[in-house]
Design a protein around this motif. Structure first.
Motif, PDB file in Angstrom:
ATOM      1  N   SER A 262      45.309  47.044  43.072  1.00 14.40           N
ATOM      2  CA  SER A 262      46.216  46.060  43.654  1.00 14.40           C
ATOM      3  C   SER A 262      47.019  46.659  44.797  1.00 14.40           C
TER       4      SER A 262
ATOM      5  N   HIS B 218      48.076  38.420  34.662  1.00 13.35           N
ATOM      6  CA  HIS B 218      47.881  38.536  36.110  1.00 13.35           C
ATOM      7  C   HIS B 218      46.987  37.420  36.635  1.00 13.35           C
ATOM      8  N   THR B 219      46.047  37.009  35.836  1.00 10.95           N
ATOM      9  CA  THR B 219      45.214  35.871  36.243  1.00 10.95           C
ATOM     10  C   THR B 219      45.912  34.548  35.953  1.00 10.95           C
TER      11      THR B 219
ATOM     12  N   SER C 276      41.606  41.508  37.649  1.00  9.22           N
ATOM     13  CA  SER C 276      42.618  40.478  37.418  1.00  9.22           C
ATOM     14  C   SER C 276      43.784  40.581  38.388  1.00  9.22           C
ATOM     15  N   HIS C 277      43.898  41.714  39.064  1.00  6.61           N
ATOM     16  CA  HIS C 277      45.073  41.887  39.927  1.00  6.61           C
ATOM     17  C   HIS C 277      44.703  42.367  41.330  1.00  6.61           C
TER      18      HIS C 277
ATOM     19  N   TRP D 201      54.247  33.344  38.915  1.00  5.91           N
ATOM     20  CA  TRP D 201      54.934  34.633  38.743  1.00  5.91           C
ATOM     21  C   TRP D 201      56.308  34.543  38.089  1.00  5.91           C
TER      22      TRP D 201
ATOM     23  N   HIS E  33      56.384  36.721  34.919  1.00  9.52           N
ATOM     24  CA  HIS E  33      56.553  38.136  35.267  1.00  9.52           C
ATOM     25  C   HIS E  33      57.998  38.461  35.641  1.00  9.52           C
TER      26      HIS E  33
END
Lengths: 395, 395
Positions: free
Chosen positions: A149, A200-201, A253-254, A268, A271
């Motif tokens: 990433s 992340h997905t 995934s990231h 997000w 997160h």
């Protein structure tokens, strides 16, 4: 409508048993001469991994210095120490041996070496990143996806501020992925990793506006695979294929694949809600995400129930009633049940924290960067919304 | 067991409407100064695309020369012409404006510029590739996937030999993907592209030995998307999302993603069978693949019927009887029916060719590189097998 996007994943992935023995020749190909070997706990030393790596460096004729001690939610103070060490020693390549925390710490050191001045300024959005020293990684944890990433998350102990930034310049030149290096990871951390990978997905999946067909299909395919392999690893932590799938999924995934062409970078909010939980209580990131997600989902799903319904159908194979609200709630329940089944917390109590109203208020305030931003994209969230979500999780 | 792999896709993808206007600045970032603009037919000129590109180059202060005339199954003679032109003009960057043929021709020119001596030697496996001049592409055709792949296929008119090679050094530095540039593509060519895209993943999917869960799931997700969007484009060639999905799928299907961790690079017998059909009859690549695939599948499926059964279940949503032979045959029929439904040929007659026994013999002989290799991985195929498959397709 598919949205314009840039996709850039230059990281060369070397995947397989014993792959760490190639590290010296990979760095030599890049014409670098002196390496910082950056790592976390003493387990990398005890397991013999660090020895294999430094042997490979020496065989390739490379010099190196080592710096351990990276902790989860990696600290700015160690980043400062790393920058000083690298300048003093003339280091020209940064090698992360570990998971996301070590890689993120390396990225921060790389920014600090590339620019003059205080590196926290970039995380604090006071200055723009122009470049980064070259980084490679030997991955020992499938979770954060930092190995492919553009992102780096650092915690400033002064104020307990956890901040993330993105820069293509910090993408790893290579990442060595040997699934066997994750065999000894305790089940709890393995499952935290699975949650982080999925999230992340999922952050990219739940958004307002349009998505790209191919991206939706790939995202669901990845989520199904991680779910299935979490069960495999729960029963057998030494299952090579289970570890391999989890590791490769963590990267895909990231790295941008599961968000390409979607109308926004994603939601997000979960997160960001978790970042402040991590900052205040130092909880494991994946566990924190699992603990907040259900409350977030129940708070926001009415914005677009059919998106949650599709998620339930394609990721958890749920029969559809045709009533999208009902199907959305079933999808949220299936996700919550899945987290429970892999022994992840689904609220604050299960996470072992009991924030006071003042602490909830403080976390919400920090989430908004003290009033400078709102959160989310699937649903736009202001401070009061964040407080409500934290309170739901605290019930 | 997941197999060791290297995954390397450094190509920066710039995806969206009008993206071609960024080409000048992208090349300038790479510190190159003089560009070969390589293209195929006059349509790139007529549509105004070439003008937009050369304007962007000029705005960035770049010099350029142009070379058109690339044809499907791109010719070695034009590659030679390109190499001479670039040497004479001091070109340091190769820009392909077109589809796979133009990109592959650029890659061959890039190999020729990097090394002394005859470039065909690399295709003829007489010498190893050590590097390539930098290449970028403005994609106008979703099919070959050459815009993110390491491969290049060139036809030597001397002996009508079509040969493919792979080198990471030839991967595009960037690829500009504007789905609107494919709006004017005739339906037949669009569907040829869809078949080619699917086949790049199917070649990786049908193999002897083990595959990686995540890769299987991603491969099936991609195939479902291409199938669905082929129908969309059949009804509406100007559907932006349909074109976008097809274009992005073309890149992901051939950049290594859908084969990572599998026990071999794939089967590739259908491609190699088609290469000789293309060499002898100059048929469109995708149509040739569709015309040979059913015969190949019926010839080999008994090696592992359950692989074909899974394919039918997950790509064509076929109910499973539990009898894997029966389910495999149903999967092959569904694929054949799908090709027919998008007006692709499924045998030689529908392709409009009628090879004589001598021609079949010659194609099979060339497939084996005159006795130097066998074909396939799902099932190992010798010359007699290839003749039998060609004959099935010719019935």
């Amino acid at each position: 409508m598919t949205t314009d996007f840039t996709y850039y994943t230059p990281t060369k992935v070397i995947f397989g048993k014993g792959a760490e023995r190639q590290v010296g020749s990979l760095i030599k190909e890049l014409h670098c001469k002196k390496v910082l070997v950056h790592y976390g706990s003493s387990s990398a030393k005890k397991s013999g991994l660090l020895d294999r790596i430094t042997e490979s460096l020496a065989e390739a004729g490379l010099e190196y210095v080592t710096l351990g001690g990276v902790v989860p939610n990696p600290r700015l103070s160690l980043v400062h120490e790393g920058i000083s060490l690298c300048k003093r020693e003339g280091v020209d390549f940064l090698l992360a041996v570990g998971g996301g925390s070590v890689i993120d710490s390396c990225k921060a050191i790389g920014f600090g070496l590339y620019h003059e001045g205080e590196v926290w300024d970039f995380y604090d959005e006071k200055r723009k990143i122009k470049g980064c020293y070259p980084i490679g990684s030997v991955l020992t944890l499938a979770a954060a996806g930092s190995e492919m990433s553009s992102s780096s998350v650092i915690t400033n102990e002064d104020g307990n501020l956890k901040r993330g930034i993105n820069s293509d310049s910090s993408r790893c030149r290579f990442s060595i992925m040997n699934p066997e290096l994750t065999y000894t990871l305790p089940s709890y951390q393995t499952m935290c990793g699975a949650v982080d990978i999925m999230m992340h997905t999922m952050e990219r999946y739940f958004l307002k506006g349009n998505t790209m067909d191919l991206t939706d299909e790939l995202a669901e395919a990845l989520l199904v695979t991680v779910k299935n392999n979490a069960y495999v690893l729960k029963d057998n932590p030494h299952d090579y294929d289970g570890r391999a799938n989890m590791m490769w999924a963590s990267s895909l995934s990231h790295n941008g694949l599961t968000g390409a062409g979607n109308s926004s970078p994603g939601d997000w909010a979960p997160h960001q809600l978790e970042h402040e939980m991590g900052g205040m209580f130092d909880v494991a990131h994946g566990a924190g995400l699992a603990a907040i997600w259900t409350s977030w989902a129940l708070y926001v799903y009415k914005e677009n129930p059919s998106r949650f319904a599709r998620f339930g159908k394609n990721v958890f194979s749920l029969e559809q009633s045709g009533d999208s609200e009902k199907d959305a709630l079933a999808a949220i329940k299936a996700t919550t049940d899945f987290f429970s089944s892999i022994e992840m917390p689904t609220n604050f109590k299960e996470l072992g924290i009991d924030p006071s109203p003042a602490q909830i208020e403080e976390m919400a305030e920090k989430c908004t960067f003290f009033g400078k931003r709102t959160l989310g994209n699937f649903m736009n969230l202001e401070k009061e919304d964040l407080i409500a979500i934290y309170k739901m999780a605290a019930k």
